[in-house]
Design an enzyme around this catalytic site. Structure first.
Site, mmCIF file in Angstrom:
data_model
loop_
_atom_site.group_PDB
_atom_site.id
_atom_site.type_symbol
_atom_site.label_atom_id
_atom_site.label_comp_id
_atom_site.label_asym_id
_atom_site.label_seq_id
_atom_site.Cartn_x
_atom_site.Cartn_y
_atom_site.Cartn_z
ATOM 1 N N ARG A 52 -17.899 39.317 -20.293
ATOM 2 C CA ARG A 52 -17.857 37.540 -20.414
ATOM 3 C C ARG A 52 -18.917 37.279 -21.303
ATOM 4 O O ARG A 52 -18.076 36.226 -21.747
ATOM 5 C CB ARG A 52 -17.967 37.405 -18.539
ATOM 6 C CG ARG A 52 -16.989 36.223 -18.479
ATOM 7 C CD ARG A 52 -16.746 36.685 -17.186
ATOM 8 N NE ARG A 52 -15.541 37.057 -16.802
ATOM 9 C CZ ARG A 52 -13.683 36.457 -16.317
ATOM 10 N NH1 ARG A 52 -14.692 35.227 -16.501
ATOM 11 N NH2 ARG A 52 -13.312 37.026 -15.976
ATOM 12 N N LEU A 80 -17.315 30.078 -16.861
ATOM 13 C CA LEU A 80 -17.943 30.329 -18.039
ATOM 14 C C LEU A 80 -19.271 30.461 -18.108
ATOM 15 O O LEU A 80 -20.112 30.173 -16.714
ATOM 16 C CB LEU A 80 -18.171 28.751 -19.022
ATOM 17 C CG LEU A 80 -16.571 28.475 -19.753
ATOM 18 C CD1 LEU A 80 -17.247 26.138 -19.838
ATOM 19 C CD2 LEU A 80 -16.735 29.213 -20.521
ATOM 20 N N ASN A 94 -14.906 18.885 -16.958
ATOM 21 C CA ASN A 94 -13.985 19.709 -16.808
ATOM 22 C C ASN A 94 -12.635 18.780 -15.605
ATOM 23 O O ASN A 94 -13.112 18.374 -14.973
ATOM 24 C CB ASN A 94 -13.733 21.315 -15.567
ATOM 25 C CG ASN A 94 -12.927 21.830 -14.777
ATOM 26 O OD1 ASN A 94 -11.926 22.167 -15.649
ATOM 27 N ND2 ASN A 94 -12.266 22.283 -13.580
ATOM 28 N N HIS A 96 -9.185 18.926 -12.906
ATOM 29 C CA HIS A 96 -9.582 19.649 -11.667
ATOM 30 C C HIS A 96 -8.435 18.849 -11.212
ATOM 31 O O HIS A 96 -8.912 18.045 -10.181
ATOM 32 C CB HIS A 96 -10.323 20.562 -9.821
ATOM 33 C CG HIS A 96 -10.212 20.623 -9.299
ATOM 34 N ND1 HIS A 96 -9.929 22.970 -9.725
ATOM 35 C CD2 HIS A 96 -10.140 21.398 -8.021
ATOM 36 C CE1 HIS A 96 -9.458 22.891 -8.697
ATOM 37 N NE2 HIS A 96 -9.902 22.261 -7.778
ATOM 38 N N GLY A 130 -20.267 27.740 -11.497
ATOM 39 C CA GLY A 130 -19.997 27.805 -9.745
ATOM 40 C C GLY A 130 -18.199 27.804 -9.968
ATOM 41 O O GLY A 130 -17.882 27.423 -11.647
ATOM 42 N N ASP A 132 -15.995 25.748 -10.075
ATOM 43 C CA ASP A 132 -15.660 23.931 -9.817
ATOM 44 C C ASP A 132 -16.526 23.097 -8.944
ATOM 45 O O ASP A 132 -16.503 22.491 -7.915
ATOM 46 C CB ASP A 132 -13.829 23.829 -9.159
ATOM 47 C CG ASP A 132 -12.885 24.445 -10.045
ATOM 48 O OD1 ASP A 132 -12.944 24.027 -11.436
ATOM 49 O OD2 ASP A 132 -11.967 25.066 -9.695
#
Ligand code: GRF
Length: 175
Positions: A52, A80, A94, A96, A130, A132
């Site tokens: 990753r 990420l 981000n 959500h 982490g 979100d």
């Protein structure tokens, strides 16, 4: 922009006239990749990399080569890792579909309905390693209606996301 799916949030940023310079995805079949003709796109599927971290480092490198300064995750469905986040410190956001910190994760809409809550929402936040979990930049409430299905609730939340995300990104762009 990092995307994995439909790309309606990407479309909202396009419609708001925000300067999108590159679109990357972890999935070659993401509809979102076809939403911005003329903007460079690239696919970074995990299976092609040893880890990753290696994938994220390659993706960060590609974005930097296109002079990206702010990374917006719009339905990007992988976490990420440090090699990516270190490259874009405090510059990854981000969107959500819940009032974070409540209901993080990939099944937030279904989990909110299962929990029987009457109020959901949309959140835009800074991304850390982490799930979100980074600092919240903006949040707006969305009602849950008695006969909601995951599809109807998600559609109502997305209508708010499509206004909130471009507002926050526009503010960050002028900083
Ligand atoms: C949005 O609901 C967003 O909050 C979540 O994934 C969904 C992406 O939708 N992270 P789209 O691909 O932008 O249509």
């Amino acid at each position: 922009m990092l995307v994995s799916g439909e790309g309606t949030n990407l479309q909202a940023l396009v419609d708001a006239g925000l300067p999108i310079v590159a679109v990357a995805s972890n999935r070659h079949d993401a509809t979102a990749l076809r939403r911005v003709p003329g903007v460079p796109t690239a696919v970074f599927e995990l299976g092609r990399y040893g880890s990753r971290e290696a994938r994220d480092a390659a993706m960060a490198e590609w974005l930097v080569s296109h002079r990206v300064r702010l990374v917006v995750l719009a339905g990007y469905m992988h976490l990420l890792t440090a090699p990516f986040l270190d490259r874009f410190a405090e510059a990854v956001v981000n969107v959500h579909p819940s009032l974070l910190p409540a209901f993080p994760g990939a099944h937030a809409v279904e989990e909110q309905l299962a929990a029987g809550i009457t109020e959901s929402g949309a959140t835009v936040h800074i991304v850390d390693e982490g799930v979100d979990s980074g600092p919240v930049l903006a949040q707006e409430r969305v009602p849950v209606l008695p006969d909601d299905t995951p599809a109807t609730l998600h559609e109502r939340i997305k209508a708010v996301e499509h206004r909130l995300l471009p507002e926050v990104v526009a503010e960050l762009c002028v900083r």
